[in-house]
Write an enzyme that holds these catalytic residues in place. Structure first.
Site, PDB file in Angstrom:
ATOM      1  N   LYS A  48      41.126  31.855  29.820  1.00 39.61           N
ATOM      2  CA  LYS A  48      42.383  31.174  29.869  1.00 39.61           C
ATOM      3  C   LYS A  48      42.770  30.588  31.120  1.00 39.61           C
ATOM      4  CE  LYS A  48      44.941  33.108  32.244  1.00 39.61           C
ATOM      5  NZ  LYS A  48      44.752  33.625  33.523  1.00 39.61           N
ATOM      6  N   TYR A  88      50.735  34.084  29.391  1.00 40.04           N
ATOM      7  CA  TYR A  88      50.838  35.423  28.626  1.00 40.04           C
ATOM      8  C   TYR A  88      52.225  35.652  28.012  1.00 40.04           C
ATOM      9  CZ  TYR A  88      46.454  36.993  30.886  1.00 40.04           C
ATOM     10  OH  TYR A  88      45.149  36.801  31.056  1.00 40.04           O
TER      11      TYR A  88
HETATM   12  P1  NAD Z   1      37.726  32.756  41.394  1.00 36.42           P
HETATM   13  O1  NAD Z   1      38.101  31.892  42.321  1.00 36.42           O
HETATM   14  O2  NAD Z   1      37.936  34.216  41.804  1.00 36.42           O
HETATM   15  O3  NAD Z   1      36.394  32.613  40.946  1.00 36.42           O
HETATM   16  C1  NAD Z   1      36.016  31.187  40.482  1.00 36.42           C
HETATM   17  C2  NAD Z   1      34.423  30.994  40.467  1.00 36.42           C
HETATM   18  O4  NAD Z   1      34.209  29.676  40.450  1.00 36.42           O
HETATM   19  C3  NAD Z   1      33.848  31.303  41.904  1.00 36.42           C
HETATM   20  O5  NAD Z   1      32.810  31.946  41.804  1.00 36.42           O
HETATM   21  C4  NAD Z   1      33.709  29.969  42.714  1.00 36.42           C
HETATM   22  O6  NAD Z   1      32.573  29.980  43.584  1.00 36.42           O
HETATM   23  C5  NAD Z   1      33.430  29.100  41.261  1.00 36.42           C
HETATM   24  N1  NAD Z   1      33.358  27.531  41.352  1.00 36.42           N
HETATM   25  C6  NAD Z   1      32.822  26.850  41.068  1.00 36.42           C
HETATM   26  N2  NAD Z   1      32.991  25.625  41.486  1.00 36.42           N
HETATM   27  C7  NAD Z   1      34.187  25.637  42.092  1.00 36.42           C
HETATM   28  C8  NAD Z   1      35.013  24.712  42.594  1.00 36.42           C
HETATM   29  N3  NAD Z   1      34.977  23.433  42.608  1.00 36.42           N
HETATM   30  N4  NAD Z   1      36.123  25.296  43.109  1.00 36.42           N
HETATM   31  C9  NAD Z   1      36.522  26.572  43.339  1.00 36.42           C
HETATM   32  N5  NAD Z   1      35.726  27.616  42.564  1.00 36.42           N
HETATM   33  C10 NAD Z   1      34.412  27.030  42.095  1.00 36.42           C
HETATM   34  O7  NAD Z   1      38.663  32.723  40.292  1.00 36.42           O
HETATM   35  P2  NAD Z   1      38.954  33.817  38.946  1.00 36.42           P
HETATM   36  O8  NAD Z   1      40.210  34.684  39.417  1.00 36.42           O
HETATM   37  O9  NAD Z   1      37.808  34.596  38.805  1.00 36.42           O
HETATM   38  O10 NAD Z   1      39.227  32.900  37.749  1.00 36.42           O
HETATM   39  C11 NAD Z   1      38.456  32.016  36.917  1.00 36.42           C
HETATM   40  C12 NAD Z   1      38.847  31.849  35.378  1.00 36.42           C
HETATM   41  O11 NAD Z   1      39.400  32.899  34.914  1.00 36.42           O
HETATM   42  C13 NAD Z   1      40.341  30.934  35.487  1.00 36.42           C
HETATM   43  O12 NAD Z   1      40.224  30.300  34.661  1.00 36.42           O
HETATM   44  C14 NAD Z   1      41.140  32.199  35.222  1.00 36.42           C
HETATM   45  O13 NAD Z   1      42.529  31.772  34.856  1.00 36.42           O
HETATM   46  C15 NAD Z   1      40.467  33.131  34.623  1.00 36.42           C
HETATM   47  N6  NAD Z   1      41.107  34.619  34.663  1.00 36.42           N
HETATM   48  C16 NAD Z   1      41.292  35.166  33.515  1.00 36.42           C
HETATM   49  C17 NAD Z   1      41.685  36.482  33.965  1.00 36.42           C
HETATM   50  C18 NAD Z   1      42.143  37.185  32.585  1.00 36.42           C
HETATM   51  O14 NAD Z   1      42.661  38.387  32.829  1.00 36.42           O
HETATM   52  N7  NAD Z   1      42.047  36.632  31.158  1.00 36.42           N
HETATM   53  C19 NAD Z   1      42.005  37.234  34.951  1.00 36.42           C
HETATM   54  C20 NAD Z   1      41.592  36.142  36.147  1.00 36.42           C
HETATM   55  C21 NAD Z   1      41.287  35.029  36.079  1.00 36.42           C
END
Ligand code: NAD
Length: 339
Positions: free
Chosen positions: A104, A187
């Site tokens: 999401k 949410y």
């Molecule tokens: P994060 O920044 O920790 O991870 C993002 C990943 O994408 C990293 O590994 C990064 O290297 C990679 N990436 C690839 N291309 C990139 C770019 N151009 N710029 C930045 N990063 C790039 O983020 P996250 O917290 O893991 O979030 C990722 C997704 O998961 C989002 O869509 C977020 O909304 C979702 N999320 C959902 C929940 C949930 O509870 N369902 C919780 C956290 C995050």
């Protein structure tokens, strides 16, 4: 691809913070397992390969990702990238003939959601959104209390979800699509939809003043919004990147029920006007992924399909439209709720 397997193979795309959460959940799943990863970072390839005993052939980067089509070990691709990258990777995953889970918010525009849904339909694969709370006992209880009118008709809903100290892509509109609304406020939109079992007919939103104009240059720092439903119920919601709110409160004719904290991975607590909710803690992400694997194996629908993610995007866009214009925005609902 998934025929006769005991556990379906999942490949995580984007090995950031949330993928760490998902991989730990995958140690507890019964119907799926970590089978591969897709990452652009060499160090992460080595780390994940060694830590999770992954064969080299199941480790991809963003360039050779499409060749995942030939890999029979991988049944499901789980897109865990920054929001504006979801559409591209879901479409590519579908073209590779794999079922897809997308985090999401599903995408950053409704048009992107349409493309993602179409691509999955065309490829004959299933698409679900990472709405983990649909597999969490307190949220299921709230849905039941509301739907069965245990405390009578719902009168009002209050929901708030905020996060403090966001960093990186979350602060860039191009990658995030917006601020706290896209990230955590979604949410509250979800909760208002599944508590009422209805779609909002109008929204009205107000941006909070920015305390840090430099940090929140391209996105809102905070906002409040109201969702109006056809039965007269209103949901008053709030989301911010500089607070720590986390609750869902429902007032009904003959009582009330609430969750606080409401949206966390662990430690959700519930109360009703009759006392505490006594419900078990589960691994939400494990339940969510297992349910999708079972949906694929049993050829049934997922309770959290792409259409649900698309509907949320439509509401989020209306909320932003209202916030930017200062107007109440009516929402045309061309489809029924998919709960
Ligand atoms: P994060 O920044 O920790 O991870 C993002 C990943 O994408 C990293 O590994 C990064 O290297 C990679 N990436 C690839 N291309 C990139 C770019 N151009 N710029 C930045 N990063 C790039 O983020 P996250 O917290 O893991 O979030 C990722 C997704 O998961 C989002 O869509 C977020 O909304 C979702 N999320 C959902 C929940 C949930 O509870 N369902 C919780 C956290 C995050």
């Amino acid at each position: 691809m998934d025929n006769g397997k005991e556990k379906l193979g999942i490949a995580l795309v984007g090995l950031g913070k949330y993928s760490e959460e998902l991989v730990s959940a995958l140690q507890e799943t019964k119907h799926c397992r970590l089978a591969g990863v897709v990452t652009g970072t060499e160090v992460k390839k080595e780390k994940w390969k060694n830590k999770y005993d992954l064969p080299d052939r199941n480790i991809y980067d963003y360039k050779n990702f499409d060749s995942i089509r030939e890999n029979a070990n991988i049944d499901i691709i789980y897109v865990v990238l920054p929001n504006s990258m979801h559409a591209e990777y879901v479409v590519r995953a579908a073209a590779a003939g794999k079922h897809v889970i997308c985090e999401k918010p599903m995408a950053v525009t409704v048009d992107e959601c349409d493309r993602m849904i179409d691509a999955c339909k065309k490829a004959g694969v299933m698409l679900s959104i990472g709405y983990r709370l649909h597999f969490e006992p307190h949220h299921l209880e709230v849905m039941k209390l509301a739907r069965q009118k245990v405390y009578g008709e719902i009168k009002t809903i209050e929901a708030a979800h905020s996060l403090s100290n966001p960093a990186g892509w979350r602060l860039e509109k191009d990658l995030a699509g917006g601020g706290p609304l896209m990230d955590v406020g979604i949410y509250c939109v979800q909760a208002a939809r599944y508590v009422t079992g209805l779609e909002p007919i109008a929204v009205e939103a107000f941006e909070g003043s920015k305390k840090n104009k430099e940090k929140f240059k391209t996105i809102e720092e905070s906002l409040t919004w109201r969702m109006e439903f056809s039965n007269g119920v209103v949901a008053d919601c709030s989301s911010s990147y500089s607070k720590a709110e986390n609750y869902l409160k429902v007032e009904a004719e003959n009582g009330w029920f609430e969750l606080s904290p409401a949206y966390s991975y662990r430690g959700i607590k519930g109360k009703t006007s009759d006392g505490k909710m006594d419900l078990p803690e589960v691994n939400q992400q494990a339940n969510q992924m297992d349910d999708f694997a079972l949906a694929i194996m049993n050829k049934r629908l997922t309770p959290v399909p792409g259409e649900m993610g698309r509907q949320d995007l439509k509401i989020l866009q209306a909320i932003y439209h209202s916030m930017e214009t200062g107007k109440r925005i009516e929402i045309e609902n061309e489809q029924l709720a998919l709960h």
